[in-house]
Design a protein around this motif. Sequence first.
Motif, PDB file in Angstrom:
ATOM      1  N   GLY A  30      32.920  90.237 -23.297  1.00 40.71           N
ATOM      2  CA  GLY A  30      31.517  90.055 -22.997  1.00 40.71           C
ATOM      3  C   GLY A  30      31.211  88.712 -22.370  1.00 40.71           C
ATOM      4  O   GLY A  30      32.065  87.848 -22.224  1.00 40.71           O
ATOM      5  N   GLY A  31      29.937  88.509 -22.022  1.00 40.09           N
ATOM      6  CA  GLY A  31      29.536  87.295 -21.333  1.00 40.09           C
ATOM      7  C   GLY A  31      28.410  86.558 -22.023  1.00 40.09           C
ATOM      8  O   GLY A  31      27.776  85.701 -21.422  1.00 40.09           O
ATOM      9  N   SER A  32      28.154  86.868 -23.301  1.00 37.13           N
ATOM     10  CA  SER A  32      27.045  86.233 -23.994  1.00 37.13           C
ATOM     11  C   SER A  32      27.491  84.926 -24.629  1.00 37.13           C
ATOM     12  O   SER A  32      28.664  84.561 -24.623  1.00 37.13           O
ATOM     13  N   ASP A  33      26.506  84.221 -25.213  1.00 31.74           N
ATOM     14  CA  ASP A  33      26.816  82.972 -25.895  1.00 31.74           C
ATOM     15  C   ASP A  33      27.113  83.202 -27.370  1.00 31.74           C
ATOM     16  O   ASP A  33      27.180  82.260 -28.156  1.00 31.74           O
ATOM     17  N   ARG A  34      27.307  84.450 -27.765  1.00 32.09           N
ATOM     18  CA  ARG A  34      27.680  84.772 -29.144  1.00 32.09           C
ATOM     19  C   ARG A  34      29.195  84.875 -29.270  1.00 32.09           C
ATOM     20  O   ARG A  34      29.895  85.098 -28.303  1.00 32.09           O
ATOM     21  N   ARG A  35      29.666  84.737 -30.504  1.00 35.86           N
ATOM     22  CA  ARG A  35      31.085  84.888 -30.799  1.00 35.86           C
ATOM     23  C   ARG A  35      31.256  86.057 -31.755  1.00 35.86           C
ATOM     24  O   ARG A  35      30.505  86.190 -32.719  1.00 35.86           O
ATOM     25  N   PHE A  36      32.249  86.897 -31.459  1.00 36.86           N
ATOM     26  CA  PHE A  36      32.500  88.082 -32.277  1.00 36.86           C
ATOM     27  C   PHE A  36      33.871  87.973 -32.939  1.00 36.86           C
ATOM     28  O   PHE A  36      34.839  87.533 -32.320  1.00 36.86           O
ATOM     29  N   TYR A  37      33.930  88.402 -34.198  1.00 33.21           N
ATOM     30  CA  TYR A  37      35.183  88.365 -34.938  1.00 33.21           C
ATOM     31  C   TYR A  37      35.346  89.687 -35.687  1.00 33.21           C
ATOM     32  O   TYR A  37      34.373  90.257 -36.201  1.00 33.21           O
ATOM     33  N   ARG A  38      36.597  90.149 -35.742  1.00 33.84           N
ATOM     34  CA  ARG A  38      36.905  91.318 -36.576  1.00 33.84           C
ATOM     35  C   ARG A  38      37.494  90.805 -37.882  1.00 33.84           C
ATOM     36  O   ARG A  38      38.481  90.065 -37.882  1.00 33.84           O
ATOM     37  N   VAL A  39      36.859  91.174 -38.980  1.00 33.62           N
ATOM     38  CA  VAL A  39      37.306  90.756 -40.311  1.00 33.62           C
ATOM     39  C   VAL A  39      37.900  91.978 -40.996  1.00 33.62           C
ATOM     40  O   VAL A  39      37.240  93.000 -41.146  1.00 33.62           O
ATOM     41  N   ARG A  40      39.176  91.859 -41.399  1.00 32.37           N
ATOM     42  CA  ARG A  40      39.892  93.004 -41.963  1.00 32.37           C
ATOM     43  C   ARG A  40      40.452  92.643 -43.338  1.00 32.37           C
ATOM     44  O   ARG A  40      41.071  91.600 -43.519  1.00 32.37           O
ATOM     45  N   CYS A  41      40.182  93.519 -44.304  1.00 30.23           N
ATOM     46  CA  CYS A  41      40.720  93.329 -45.652  1.00 30.23           C
ATOM     47  C   CYS A  41      41.959  94.193 -45.841  1.00 30.23           C
ATOM     48  O   CYS A  41      43.013  93.718 -46.214  1.00 30.23           O
ATOM     49  N   VAL A  42      41.821  95.451 -45.587  1.00 36.17           N
ATOM     50  CA  VAL A  42      42.941  96.386 -45.573  1.00 36.17           C
ATOM     51  C   VAL A  42      42.788  97.193 -44.299  1.00 36.17           C
ATOM     52  O   VAL A  42      41.719  97.190 -43.678  1.00 36.17           O
ATOM     53  N   PRO A  43      43.828  97.898 -43.866  1.00 40.91           N
ATOM     54  CA  PRO A  43      43.740  98.596 -42.578  1.00 40.91           C
ATOM     55  C   PRO A  43      42.507  99.472 -42.411  1.00 40.91           C
ATOM     56  O   PRO A  43      41.956  99.583 -41.313  1.00 40.91           O
ATOM     57  N   GLU A  44      42.059 100.094 -43.493  1.00 43.26           N
ATOM     58  CA  GLU A  44      40.927 101.006 -43.372  1.00 43.26           C
ATOM     59  C   GLU A  44      39.586 100.339 -43.705  1.00 43.26           C
ATOM     60  O   GLU A  44      38.557 100.996 -43.737  1.00 43.26           O
ATOM     61  N   GLN A  45      39.594  99.040 -43.944  1.00 43.56           N
ATOM     62  CA  GLN A  45      38.362  98.341 -44.286  1.00 43.56           C
ATOM     63  C   GLN A  45      38.198  97.124 -43.388  1.00 43.56           C
ATOM     64  O   GLN A  45      38.932  96.149 -43.486  1.00 43.56           O
ATOM     65  N   SER A  46      37.226  97.172 -42.494  1.00 45.00           N
ATOM     66  CA  SER A  46      36.980  96.058 -41.589  1.00 45.00           C
ATOM     67  C   SER A  46      35.515  96.035 -41.211  1.00 45.00           C
ATOM     68  O   SER A  46      34.778  97.006 -41.405  1.00 45.00           O
ATOM     69  N   LEU A  47      35.101  94.916 -40.673  1.00 46.34           N
ATOM     70  CA  LEU A  47      33.741  94.769 -40.180  1.00 46.34           C
ATOM     71  C   LEU A  47      33.746  93.756 -39.042  1.00 46.34           C
ATOM     72  O   LEU A  47      34.749  93.104 -38.782  1.00 46.34           O
ATOM     73  N   ILE A  48      32.610  93.652 -38.368  1.00 44.79           N
ATOM     74  CA  ILE A  48      32.460  92.708 -37.273  1.00 44.79           C
ATOM     75  C   ILE A  48      31.508  91.603 -37.720  1.00 44.79           C
ATOM     76  O   ILE A  48      30.435  91.871 -38.270  1.00 44.79           O
ATOM     77  N   LEU A  49      31.921  90.371 -37.483  1.00 43.85           N
ATOM     78  CA  LEU A  49      31.086  89.207 -37.772  1.00 43.85           C
ATOM     79  C   LEU A  49      30.615  88.606 -36.456  1.00 43.85           C
ATOM     80  O   LEU A  49      31.426  88.325 -35.564  1.00 43.85           O
TER      81      LEU A  49
END
Length: 271
Positions: A30-49
């Motif tokens: 992307g081209g925005s001024d935001r930063r995105f991160y993928r947070v993963r605990c176990v393979p089937e459990q993740s979210l975007i920060l």
Amino acid sequence: MKTELLLRQTRRRLPGFSEGQIEISPIEKGGSDRRFYRVRCVPEQSLILVKYNLERAENRHYVRIAEFLTEHGIAAPKVYFHDAEEGLIWIEDLGENDLFSFRDETWLVRGALYRSALDEIATLHDLPESEWAELHGEMPPEFNATLYRWEQNYFFENCLGRIFGLNEGRIRELASLPALQEIADRLAAIPRVLVHRDFQSQNIIVRGGHAFFIDFQGMRPGFLGLVKGSQHFLAHVPAALHSLRNLIADIDLLEPLGVALACLPKNDRSN
């Protein structure tokens, strides 16, 4: 913000991630001024920060608009938590496959995905003003004649000027065509609907054959490459200019602009 701090914030805000080892990895997109991160605990459990710039008012609208879309049955990620003081949002991870990534698939595949995306945007456009009046103050300024003129001038300055190097005199001549003000006035007179300003394939995630919107905080009533260093956007300039030439071909009063577009000099930055 360092990833160690982001992990601590995640453990604090989301109890499900408070134990065990979790990993965080940046999403370079992307081209925005935001930063995105993928947070993963176990393979089937993740979210975007999402870490956003507190100084840009538009970023604060994301959560309320996401809730609004969900309330009206429009596919968007769930919001798990919003820390407005730190500019952090934890949202549902819809996966890594955006609509753009399906560009080489057969029409049988792409057609179904395009229809899904268009069905979602049609639902948004069909919402009566009585449904979205509550969002006033939560959206950027509406498209009016002034904003349409600003968009036109942005094109002349950044596309024709920065990318193709047209001289200032020629740019002023083209930008002052009376038809452009007339177009802005006519567009501003059209009844308002909600529009997704960044409705493009890399802002649409595909999960289970269904299209989800992910970058919608610029939504407003209506309807970047050199400035922000996002060079990959420049690859789309030729196709965009081709579409623009087709759109204005039947507008006699814009013939000088059509001629100028047809004679643009070669520029490696647009290839």
